[in-house]
Enzyme design. Structure first.
Site, PDB file in Angstrom:
ATOM      1  N   ILE A 156       0.883  -1.342  -0.116  1.00  0.00           N
ATOM      2  CA  ILE A 156       0.062   0.045   0.057  1.00  0.00           C
ATOM      3  C   ILE A 156       0.857   1.250  -0.158  1.00  0.00           C
ATOM      4  O   ILE A 156       0.663   2.193  -0.730  1.00  0.00           O
ATOM      5  CB  ILE A 156      -0.765   0.045   1.177  1.00  0.00           C
ATOM      6  CG1 ILE A 156      -2.009  -1.273   1.074  1.00  0.00           C
ATOM      7  CG2 ILE A 156      -1.861   1.329   1.398  1.00  0.00           C
ATOM      8  CD1 ILE A 156      -2.733  -1.451   2.282  1.00  0.00           C
ATOM      9  N   THR A 234      -4.608   5.235   7.348  1.00  0.00           N
ATOM     10  CA  THR A 234      -5.702   4.080   6.833  1.00  0.00           C
ATOM     11  C   THR A 234      -4.903   2.572   7.232  1.00  0.00           C
ATOM     12  O   THR A 234      -5.156   1.612   6.889  1.00  0.00           O
ATOM     13  CB  THR A 234      -5.396   3.991   5.386  1.00  0.00           C
ATOM     14  OG1 THR A 234      -4.144   3.851   4.849  1.00  0.00           O
ATOM     15  CG2 THR A 234      -6.233   5.297   4.865  1.00  0.00           C
ATOM     16  N   ARG A 236      -3.726   0.840  10.773  1.00  0.00           N
ATOM     17  CA  ARG A 236      -4.546   0.552  12.086  1.00  0.00           C
ATOM     18  C   ARG A 236      -4.704   1.519  13.101  1.00  0.00           C
ATOM     19  O   ARG A 236      -3.820   2.199  13.393  1.00  0.00           O
ATOM     20  CB  ARG A 236      -4.173  -0.894  12.746  1.00  0.00           C
ATOM     21  CG  ARG A 236      -4.266  -2.212  11.932  1.00  0.00           C
ATOM     22  CD  ARG A 236      -5.668  -2.595  12.038  1.00  0.00           C
ATOM     23  NE  ARG A 236      -5.687  -3.776  11.107  1.00  0.00           N
ATOM     24  CZ  ARG A 236      -6.179  -3.706   9.700  1.00  0.00           C
ATOM     25  NH1 ARG A 236      -6.330  -2.856   9.167  1.00  0.00           N
ATOM     26  NH2 ARG A 236      -6.362  -5.003   9.299  1.00  0.00           N
ATOM     27  N   ASP A 260      -9.290   6.233   8.745  1.00  0.00           N
ATOM     28  CA  ASP A 260     -10.203   5.371   8.468  1.00  0.00           C
ATOM     29  C   ASP A 260     -10.318   4.245   9.251  1.00  0.00           C
ATOM     30  O   ASP A 260     -10.997   3.252   9.245  1.00  0.00           O
ATOM     31  CB  ASP A 260      -9.245   4.879   7.037  1.00  0.00           C
ATOM     32  CG  ASP A 260     -10.729   3.792   6.184  1.00  0.00           C
ATOM     33  OD1 ASP A 260     -11.569   4.315   6.318  1.00  0.00           O
ATOM     34  OD2 ASP A 260     -10.143   2.863   5.961  1.00  0.00           O
ATOM     35  N   GLU A 265     -12.363   1.178  17.589  1.00  0.00           N
ATOM     36  CA  GLU A 265     -13.458   1.046  16.218  1.00  0.00           C
ATOM     37  C   GLU A 265     -14.302  -0.255  16.410  1.00  0.00           C
ATOM     38  O   GLU A 265     -15.441  -0.219  15.914  1.00  0.00           O
ATOM     39  CB  GLU A 265     -12.742   1.042  14.995  1.00  0.00           C
ATOM     40  CG  GLU A 265     -11.862  -0.454  14.627  1.00  0.00           C
ATOM     41  CD  GLU A 265     -11.452  -0.260  13.246  1.00  0.00           C
ATOM     42  OE1 GLU A 265     -10.563   0.673  12.755  1.00  0.00           O
ATOM     43  OE2 GLU A 265     -11.633  -1.153  12.350  1.00  0.00           O
ATOM     44  N   HIS A 297     -13.281   2.541   8.264  1.00  0.00           N
ATOM     45  CA  HIS A 297     -12.556   1.562   7.768  1.00  0.00           C
ATOM     46  C   HIS A 297     -13.176   0.921   6.484  1.00  0.00           C
ATOM     47  O   HIS A 297     -13.231  -0.133   6.189  1.00  0.00           O
ATOM     48  CB  HIS A 297     -12.708   0.341   8.723  1.00  0.00           C
ATOM     49  CG  HIS A 297     -11.264  -0.591   8.812  1.00  0.00           C
ATOM     50  ND1 HIS A 297     -10.781  -1.028   9.785  1.00  0.00           N
ATOM     51  CD2 HIS A 297     -10.668  -0.991   7.732  1.00  0.00           C
ATOM     52  CE1 HIS A 297      -9.589  -1.866   9.440  1.00  0.00           C
ATOM     53  NE2 HIS A 297      -9.686  -1.782   8.229  1.00  0.00           N
ATOM     54  N   GLN A 298     -13.022   1.811   5.511  1.00  0.00           N
ATOM     55  CA  GLN A 298     -13.637   1.232   4.258  1.00  0.00           C
ATOM     56  C   GLN A 298     -12.439   1.578   2.967  1.00  0.00           C
ATOM     57  O   GLN A 298     -12.844   1.678   1.650  1.00  0.00           O
ATOM     58  CB  GLN A 298     -14.821   2.544   3.813  1.00  0.00           C
ATOM     59  CG  GLN A 298     -14.355   4.010   3.686  1.00  0.00           C
ATOM     60  CD  GLN A 298     -15.543   5.006   2.848  1.00  0.00           C
ATOM     61  OE1 GLN A 298     -16.239   5.470   3.912  1.00  0.00           O
ATOM     62  NE2 GLN A 298     -15.522   5.173   1.766  1.00  0.00           N
ATOM     63  N   PHE A 300     -10.438  -0.506   2.177  1.00  0.00           N
ATOM     64  CA  PHE A 300     -10.649  -1.557   1.127  1.00  0.00           C
ATOM     65  C   PHE A 300     -11.709  -1.889   0.345  1.00  0.00           C
ATOM     66  O   PHE A 300     -11.666  -2.702  -0.651  1.00  0.00           O
ATOM     67  CB  PHE A 300     -10.511  -2.903   2.210  1.00  0.00           C
ATOM     68  CG  PHE A 300     -11.694  -3.150   2.893  1.00  0.00           C
ATOM     69  CD1 PHE A 300     -12.169  -2.632   3.930  1.00  0.00           C
ATOM     70  CD2 PHE A 300     -12.625  -4.326   2.193  1.00  0.00           C
ATOM     71  CE1 PHE A 300     -13.260  -2.603   4.430  1.00  0.00           C
ATOM     72  CE2 PHE A 300     -13.829  -4.503   2.898  1.00  0.00           C
ATOM     73  CZ  PHE A 300     -14.135  -3.510   4.004  1.00  0.00           C
TER      74      PHE A 300
HETATM   75  P1  NAI Z   1       2.840  -4.957   3.782  1.00  0.00           P
HETATM   76  O1  NAI Z   1       3.219  -6.084   4.678  1.00  0.00           O
HETATM   77  O2  NAI Z   1       2.874  -4.972   2.003  1.00  0.00           O
HETATM   78  O3  NAI Z   1       3.624  -3.706   4.231  1.00  0.00           O
HETATM   79  C1  NAI Z   1       3.751  -3.313   5.254  1.00  0.00           C
HETATM   80  C2  NAI Z   1       5.241  -2.557   5.548  1.00  0.00           C
HETATM   81  O4  NAI Z   1       5.268  -1.906   6.907  1.00  0.00           O
HETATM   82  C3  NAI Z   1       6.484  -3.447   5.252  1.00  0.00           C
HETATM   83  O5  NAI Z   1       7.275  -2.947   4.121  1.00  0.00           O
HETATM   84  C4  NAI Z   1       6.958  -3.716   6.573  1.00  0.00           C
HETATM   85  O6  NAI Z   1       8.398  -3.593   6.344  1.00  0.00           O
HETATM   86  C5  NAI Z   1       6.616  -2.090   7.099  1.00  0.00           C
HETATM   87  N1  NAI Z   1       6.705  -2.155   8.525  1.00  0.00           N
HETATM   88  C6  NAI Z   1       7.032  -3.179   9.577  1.00  0.00           C
HETATM   89  N2  NAI Z   1       7.110  -2.923  10.710  1.00  0.00           N
HETATM   90  C7  NAI Z   1       7.297  -1.616  10.467  1.00  0.00           C
HETATM   91  C8  NAI Z   1       8.008  -0.612  11.468  1.00  0.00           C
HETATM   92  N3  NAI Z   1       8.004  -0.924  12.830  1.00  0.00           N
HETATM   93  N4  NAI Z   1       8.135   0.663  10.934  1.00  0.00           N
HETATM   94  C9  NAI Z   1       8.053   0.922   9.862  1.00  0.00           C
HETATM   95  N5  NAI Z   1       7.716   0.070   8.880  1.00  0.00           N
HETATM   96  C10 NAI Z   1       7.239  -0.891   9.354  1.00  0.00           C
HETATM   97  O7  NAI Z   1       1.396  -4.574   4.036  1.00  0.00           O
HETATM   98  P2  NAI Z   1       0.441  -3.790   3.081  1.00  0.00           P
HETATM   99  O8  NAI Z   1      -0.672  -4.759   2.337  1.00  0.00           O
HETATM  100  O9  NAI Z   1       0.951  -2.383   2.509  1.00  0.00           O
HETATM  101  O10 NAI Z   1      -0.726  -3.115   4.320  1.00  0.00           O
HETATM  102  C11 NAI Z   1      -0.003  -2.273   5.518  1.00  0.00           C
HETATM  103  C12 NAI Z   1      -1.248  -2.131   6.577  1.00  0.00           C
HETATM  104  O11 NAI Z   1      -2.363  -1.437   6.064  1.00  0.00           O
HETATM  105  C13 NAI Z   1      -1.887  -3.574   6.906  1.00  0.00           C
HETATM  106  O12 NAI Z   1      -1.296  -4.119   7.953  1.00  0.00           O
HETATM  107  C14 NAI Z   1      -3.141  -3.123   7.459  1.00  0.00           C
HETATM  108  O13 NAI Z   1      -2.992  -2.869   8.878  1.00  0.00           O
HETATM  109  C15 NAI Z   1      -3.603  -1.942   6.799  1.00  0.00           C
HETATM  110  N6  NAI Z   1      -4.889  -2.079   5.817  1.00  0.00           N
HETATM  111  C16 NAI Z   1      -5.824  -1.370   5.887  1.00  0.00           C
HETATM  112  C17 NAI Z   1      -7.033  -1.319   5.274  1.00  0.00           C
HETATM  113  C18 NAI Z   1      -8.053  -0.440   5.292  1.00  0.00           C
HETATM  114  O14 NAI Z   1      -9.102  -1.025   4.696  1.00  0.00           O
HETATM  115  N7  NAI Z   1      -8.034   0.576   5.885  1.00  0.00           N
HETATM  116  C19 NAI Z   1      -7.050  -2.529   4.267  1.00  0.00           C
HETATM  117  C20 NAI Z   1      -5.832  -3.269   4.037  1.00  0.00           C
HETATM  118  C21 NAI Z   1      -4.460  -3.015   4.894  1.00  0.00           C
END
Ligand code: NAI
Length: 347
Positions: A156, A234, A236, A260, A265, A297-298, A300
């Site tokens: 993301i 967006t 958590r 978001d 929540e 939380h929309q 996605f």
């Molecule tokens: P991803 O796993 O592809 O990327 C997460 C990145 O965060 C990785 O590059 C990782 O190295 C980095 N990371 C981990 N620990 C860290 C730290 N302490 N400091 C800095 N960076 C750190 O995950 P993706 O798919 O990009 O999703 C990210 C987050 O977005 C998910 O964990 C989820 O919580 C949230 N999300 C929210 C949605 C929504 O509807 N609002 C939908 C999907 C995901």
């Protein structure tokens, strides 16, 4: 496939997309609208697998209930899995998730929050509908040439960087694992958190919620930020200490916030409380700020994302019961990678 799977916390839109995807898989699906919790875990008796979402509770006690009920798989229909006690699950029950179903959906929503907050579209919309065509108080700033700080450069975060670059912004990023190749091609710089805080006009959070990132945004980090910074979350809710955010908004140090997600929540998001008094005073206070935009939380919630979530979730279930390698398995040891190079399951 003769397998029974129980879905928790479903809405009509979940059922629509999963029923469509299931035409290919033929699972026996039962949908519940209730969250998974210490009471509803009992409903899992007789099911092979359960499917859960972001506000379902998978603590040690509930995991043990599922194991006792002979459920062998938890299929998360989300990318994040901070609500699962992976340690309690290890060796007893397999957990799969849906990574990267549409990073565009979430990044585009984060950008929508930025644009809306900056140009005050939420206020302009109600004003003009009310016959008020004054633009006083709607002043924004050019994004072009400003600096955005992106925390978390995974799927993301990377989409977000491309979008921000498209607006002509300078991008600074922080991640514990640096994707130097992408930084080179996309044209952004990895910096320390302190430098990111100091220089960014907008800070957007795209890292997972872990013990390390819990309350990443707190009174100390806020003090390091520019006066008037915009914070977008967006990721958590637990990434931000909401009380500290409110203090920052009240003092004016934080210029605006687009959220978001919210740390408490679970009780409210995805539900209609329009006729009920909100008893969470922190949420209620947040909702009073003219410069805070909350969505439920929309991030996605696009057709493409829901299609992919349903398809990948059911493919994960099939992979599991076919005895194959589980590429989307997660466990507390592997952080997504254990034994993956050997193409074996985590345990
Ligand atoms: P991803 O796993 O592809 O990327 C997460 C990145 O965060 C990785 O590059 C990782 O190295 C980095 N990371 C981990 N620990 C860290 C730290 N302490 N400091 C800095 N960076 C750190 O995950 P993706 O798919 O990009 O999703 C990210 C987050 O977005 C998910 O964990 C989820 O919580 C949230 N999300 C929210 C949605 C929504 O509807 N609002 C939908 C999907 C995901």
């Amino acid at each position: 496939m003769d397998r029974k799977i129980l879905f928790y916390d479903t809405k009509p839109y979940d059922r629509r997309f999963f029923d469509e995807a299931n035409k290919k898989y033929g699972l026996e699906i039962q949908y519940l609208s209730e969250h998974l919790n210490e009471t509803t875990s009992a409903f899992s008796v007789g099911y092979d697998a359960i499917c859960a979402f972001v506000n379902d509770n998978l603590n040690a006690r509930i995991i043990n209930d599922l194991v006792k009920n002979q459920v062998s798989l938890v299929a998360m229909r989300s990318a994040g899995y901070n609500n699962v006690d992976l340690k309690a699950a290890f060796g007893k029950i397999h957990i799969v998730r849906v990574p990267g179903y549409s990073p565009y959906a979430v990044a585009e929503h984060a950008m929508a929050l930025i644009l809306c907050l900056n140009r005050k579209i939420h206020k302009a919309y109600s004003r003009t509908r009310d016959g008020n065509f004054s633009i006083t108080g709607l002043l924004g700033f050019d994004l072009y040439g400003k600096t955005a700080g992106v925390i978390g450069t995974g799927q993301i975060g990377n989409c977000m960087i491309n979008i921000l670059k498209g607006f002509g912004m300078n991008v600074l990023a922080f991640d514990k694992v640096k994707n130097k190749e992408f930084a080179g091609t996309a044209g952004f710089k990895y910096v320390s958190l302190d430098e990111l805080y100091k220089k960014s006009h907008i800070i957007t959070l795209h890292c997972p919620l872990t013990p390390e990132t819990k309350y990443l945004i707190n009174k100390d980090s806020i003090l390091k930020m520019r006066q008037g910074v915009m914070i977008i979350n967006t990721g958590r809710g637990g990434l931000i200490n909401t009380r500290d955010l409110i203090a920052g908004l009240k003092s004016g140090h934080i210029g605006s916030a687009g959220l978001d997600v919210y740390e408490e929540e679970g009780e409210y998001f995805f539900e209609d409380f329009s006729g009920i008094v909100i008893s969470d005073d922190v949420l209620a206070r947040l909702l009073t700020f003219p410069n805070v935009l909350i969505t439920s939380h929309q991030g996605f919630f696009t057709q493409e994302a829901l299609t992919n979530i349903a398809e990948i979730t059911l493919a994960n279930v099939k992979e599991f019961y076919d005895g194959g390698y589980l590429k989307n398995e997660i466990c507390y040891r592997c952080d997504g990678k254990c034994k993956k190079n050997l193409k074996q399951r985590c345990f």
